[in-house]
Write an enzyme that holds these catalytic residues in place. Structure first.
Site, mmCIF file in Angstrom:
data_model
loop_
_atom_site.group_PDB
_atom_site.id
_atom_site.type_symbol
_atom_site.label_atom_id
_atom_site.label_comp_id
_atom_site.label_asym_id
_atom_site.label_seq_id
_atom_site.Cartn_x
_atom_site.Cartn_y
_atom_site.Cartn_z
ATOM 1 N N GLY A 202 -12.364 -3.509 -9.233
ATOM 2 C CA GLY A 202 -12.205 -3.478 -10.681
ATOM 3 C C GLY A 202 -10.976 -4.267 -11.097
ATOM 4 N N ASP A 318 -6.478 2.585 3.493
ATOM 5 C CA ASP A 318 -6.546 1.182 3.063
ATOM 6 C C ASP A 318 -5.133 0.696 2.746
ATOM 7 O OD1 ASP A 318 -7.693 -1.247 2.519
ATOM 8 O OD2 ASP A 318 -8.405 -0.711 0.512
HETATM 9 P P1 ADP Z 1 -8.373 -1.972 -6.195
HETATM 10 O O1 ADP Z 1 -8.780 -0.585 -5.899
HETATM 11 O O2 ADP Z 1 -9.356 -2.691 -7.022
HETATM 12 O O3 ADP Z 1 -7.937 -2.708 -4.955
HETATM 13 P P2 ADP Z 1 -5.580 -1.625 -6.862
HETATM 14 O O4 ADP Z 1 -5.150 -0.298 -7.314
HETATM 15 O O5 ADP Z 1 -5.293 -1.952 -5.430
HETATM 16 O O6 ADP Z 1 -7.109 -1.855 -7.174
HETATM 17 O O7 ADP Z 1 -4.913 -2.700 -7.799
HETATM 18 C C1 ADP Z 1 -5.237 -4.065 -7.717
HETATM 19 C C2 ADP Z 1 -4.050 -4.901 -8.083
HETATM 20 O O8 ADP Z 1 -3.630 -4.621 -9.409
HETATM 21 C C3 ADP Z 1 -2.827 -4.615 -7.225
HETATM 22 O O9 ADP Z 1 -2.833 -5.394 -6.036
HETATM 23 C C4 ADP Z 1 -1.692 -5.035 -8.157
HETATM 24 O O10 ADP Z 1 -1.538 -6.430 -8.125
HETATM 25 C C5 ADP Z 1 -2.206 -4.637 -9.526
HETATM 26 N N1 ADP Z 1 -1.749 -3.294 -9.893
HETATM 27 C C6 ADP Z 1 -2.339 -2.150 -9.575
HETATM 28 N N2 ADP Z 1 -1.683 -1.097 -10.079
HETATM 29 C C7 ADP Z 1 -0.626 -1.582 -10.723
HETATM 30 C C8 ADP Z 1 0.456 -0.976 -11.451
HETATM 31 N N3 ADP Z 1 0.533 0.319 -11.579
HETATM 32 N N4 ADP Z 1 1.394 -1.774 -11.987
HETATM 33 C C9 ADP Z 1 1.297 -3.107 -11.844
HETATM 34 N N5 ADP Z 1 0.296 -3.725 -11.173
HETATM 35 C C10 ADP Z 1 -0.652 -2.995 -10.619
HETATM 36 MG MG MG Z 2 -6.482 -2.178 -3.800
#
Ligand code: ADP
Ligand code: MG
Length: 491
Positions: A202, A318
């Site tokens: 997402g 992960d």
């Molecule tokens: P997915 O489950 O799709 O892998 P993530 O939670 O790993 O999603 O988030 C994807 C990307 O979004 C992260 O690698 C980071 O770059 C950005 N991101 C996620 N959460 C945050 C946050 N709280 N603040 C800033 N950037 C974020």
């Molecule tokens: Mg992720």
């Protein structure tokens, strides 16, 4: 004598004439009517019943002779009645009508099938709705399935003018996050500003809630299980920790006839560790700070806290630099708990979740790649986290300046597998050839890096049970940090 006789006769005539009294009667259905009236010595009504319900052929008229036997008789279906006053037969009826039963056959034939159809249809709709409800409840964490009936007015009053800090401070007792109603209200007050990241499942947006930055992870509807898992884990009691991404709210809404799954967390401007290491280098202390903060977060996940306000043990599954965020104080926090597994010793309970998602191939431990992992043992999952932690350490160390030298950012195994490695690519390198990321000699010349180098090697044992535990790593790194701080103070 004659005169006397005439007198008597005339008297008789007069008397007879005065004895006969004529009445005006209602005249209907007979031939000698004068309009609808007639003159007679009696008025009559005769009725002939045509059926058992009292439907009759009725006639009203006048008798001019004294036919008493015709009056007040009732022979089978024929009846007559006489009376002696003007229009006395006008409203009289002999056979009182019997209330007819309604003609139900028509009702049965036409109305009943329609009613039955409507009832069955409503029954189907109700059952379908029930099934959807229960299906949704099954796939929703407990917190999210309670009390959907409250109005937003109630919610808004809960949230009021609070800041996120105020709201979250209220929850420090349990550490489990905001009550569901508040979560939902907060979620619905967020406006999206810009997309800051795209994971495999997402998008992540920077959003604003009452002027404060928040991160909104929007899950694609096909990844509902990840949203569900992450929501469930974040709502776990006592998960709140400075090295775990701070959870604010989770919400499922129907927007434009599609389901939107949001997970709202603290926003970190530095983005992921992966992004941070692309653009930034660190000194050895900075490197240690990143390493320590990650292991603190990992230990907090891995340990089970007992007691009523306890927390189950959680393995991430992960762990990688893209799933770790860098805070403004240069400490890290672990994010993306969509694949986590939960374990509780007390209840002998291992919850692997119901998520078809698998970890990132590049970070998979050998036992995952060769599928020898004991999937029913929680320890196994912790050991795979430790493998991945070693790889993250390696990524950080490469970006650490030692004697003015620093490596470019590279992902683990960058020189051994293609850009988007397959399962087989990774398996060949990690299991068959038993290769490990290359550790430059320069690292051993620096106290911190040489300690980290040693740790990462002990994270990469082929045999999972030979690897260090997260708690062991935490203690080692904490001791190292304390000894360095002590030395600084001594100087
Ligand atoms: P997915 O489950 O799709 O892998 P993530 O939670 O790993 O999603 O988030 C994807 C990307 O979004 C992260 O690698 C980071 O770059 C950005 N991101 C996620 N959460 C945050 C946050 N709280 N603040 C800033 N950037 C974020
Ligand atoms: Mg992720």
């Amino acid at each position: 004598m004659l005169l006397r006789n005439i007198w008597v006769l005339s008297l008789v005539i007069v008397t007879s004439a005065t004895d006969i009294v004529y009445y005006t009667c209602t005249c209907q259905g007979v031939s000698n009517c004068n309009g609808n009236k007639c003159l007679g010595i009696k008025c009559f009504v005769t009725e002939q019943k045509t059926n058992e319900y009292g439907d009759v052929i009725r006639s009203r008229g006048c008798f001019n002779e004294s036919l008493n036997e015709q009056c007040h008789s009732r022979i089978e279906i024929l009846a007559s009645w006489c009376c002696t006053s003007d229009f006395c037969n006008e409203n009289f009826t002999i056979y009182k009508p019997v209330e007819k039963p309604r003609d139900t056959s028509l009702l049965l034939v036409t109305v009943l099938p329609i009613v039955l159809f409507v009832i069955i249809l409503m029954l189907f709709i109700f059952l379908f709705w029930k099934m959807k409800q229960s299906g949704r409840k099954k796939s929703l964490p407990r917190l999210l399935t309670t009390d959907f009936e409250h109005t937003d007015i109630v919610n808004a009053s809960i949230v009021g003018d609070s800041t996120l800090g105020d709201l979250l401070d209220c929850t420090t007792g349990s550490g489990s996050g905001l009550p569901f109603l508040v979560q939902r209200t907060v979620a619905r007050q967020v406006t999206l500003v810009e997309c800051v990241g795209k994971g495999r499942y997402g998008e992540v947006w920077r959003g604003l809630w009452q002027g404060e930055n928040v991160a909104v992870k929007i899950f694609s509807s096909r990844d509902e299980q990840s949203w569900f898992r992450e929501t469930e884990i974040y709502n776990t009691v006592l998960l709140r920790h400075e090295n775990i991404l701070g959870f604010i709210a989770s919400d499922m809404t129907s927007r434009n006839s599609s389901t939107q799954l949001w997970l709202i967390t603290h926003y970190h401007d530095n983005g992921s560790l992966y992004d941070y290491l692309q653009r930034t280098t660190v000194d050895p202390e900075g490197c240690l700070q990143l390493a320590v903060s990650i292991i603190f977060g990992l230990v907090h996940l891995h340990v089970e806290i007992f007691g009523t306000q306890g927390k189950p043990a959680i393995a991430h599954r992960d762990l990688k630099s893209r799933n770790i965020l860098v805070k403004s104080n240069k400490q890290c926090c672990i994010a993306d708990l969509g694949l986590a597994v939960v374990h509780s010793q007390n209840s002998e309970y291992l919850d692997i979740g119901n998520n078809p998602r698998v970890g990132t191939k590049r970070y998979m431990a050998p036992e995952v790649l060769d599928e020898t992992i004991r999937t029913n043992s929680f320890e196994s999952y912790k050991q795979t986290d430790v493998w991945a932690y070693g790889l993250v350490l390696w990524e950080i160390c490469r970006r650490t300046i030692i004697n003015g030298m620093v490596e470019d950012y590279r992902p683990p195994f960058y020189d051994m597998v293609p850009h988007d490695p397959s399962f087989e690519d990774m398996k060949k390198v990690v299991c068959v050839d038993q290769q490990r990321p290359n550790v430059p000699n320069t690292w051993s010349s620096e106290k911190i890096l040489s300690a980290l180098m040693k740790i990462m090697r002990e994270c990469w044992y082929q045999n999972p049970s030979a690897r260090l535990s997260a708690l062991r790593i935490k203690k080692t790194l904490n001791n190292l940090k304390n000894s360095l701080e002590q030395r600084k103070q001594d100087c």
